[in-house]
Design an enzyme around this catalytic site. Sequence first.
Site, short mmCIF file in Angstrom:
data_model
loop_
_atom_site.label_atom_id
_atom_site.label_comp_id
_atom_site.label_asym_id
_atom_site.label_seq_id
_atom_site.Cartn_x
_atom_site.Cartn_y
_atom_site.Cartn_z
CG LEU A 83 78.94 18.94 29.98
CD1 LEU A 83 79.90 18.40 31.03
CD2 LEU A 83 79.66 19.29 28.70
CB CYS A 84 72.06 17.16 28.66
SG CYS A 84 71.85 16.97 30.42
CG HIS A 85 74.42 12.94 24.78
ND1 HIS A 85 74.97 12.66 26.02
CD2 HIS A 85 75.40 12.72 23.88
CE1 HIS A 85 76.22 12.29 25.86
NE2 HIS A 85 76.52 12.31 24.56
CG MET A 120 70.86 15.26 33.58
SD MET A 120 70.94 15.76 35.32
CE MET A 120 70.64 17.52 35.19
CD GLU A 121 67.18 14.28 29.19
OE1 GLU A 121 67.98 14.68 28.34
OE2 GLU A 121 67.51 13.49 30.10
CG ASP A 135 55.60 32.79 36.62
OD1 ASP A 135 56.01 33.92 37.00
OD2 ASP A 135 55.01 32.62 35.54
#
Length: 168
Positions: A83-85, A120-121, A135
């Site tokens: 749902l992120c733009h 969110m970014e 990793d």
Amino acid sequence: MNEKENNTNLQLTHINDQGRAHMVDVINKAPTERRAIARAEIEMSEATLVRIKEGGIKKGDVLAVAQVAGIMAAKKTSDMIPLCHPLPLTGVDLLFSFLDPTTLRIEAEVRTFGSTGVEMEALTAASISALTVYDMCKAIDRAMTIRFIGLMEKSGGQSGLFVRQSEE
């Protein structure tokens, strides 16, 4: 607004009238400068952190690769979080610091000028950067733990400034 305030009166914006998820329409939101800082911390053996600092990991420069991975992740957040733009980011930076002999801190700062925030970014950048460290070092330390991922600060938009109250 800080994290201690009661947010029970706020509405979930990603839920439509039928109770289903939707992408928020931001057409009527005024574009502003938006900024977010997120943090991740990864705990590892002292020997692993020394090897990271000294460039002794066979896969390469761990922090350089984690830096690029974090930047790439910020740019691709809307591809991973449904749902992120998609946003035109104006800046992404990651800073690394050593908290103690076993803890690496990653801080991701993301900026844009737009109608929705970049929390969110920033969170995605910090998370993917920490996963990249894991990793690259897992062959020598599978017990590494990403022990914290959180939003530290955000500014811009209707909700204004948020600063996490930390113990530091």
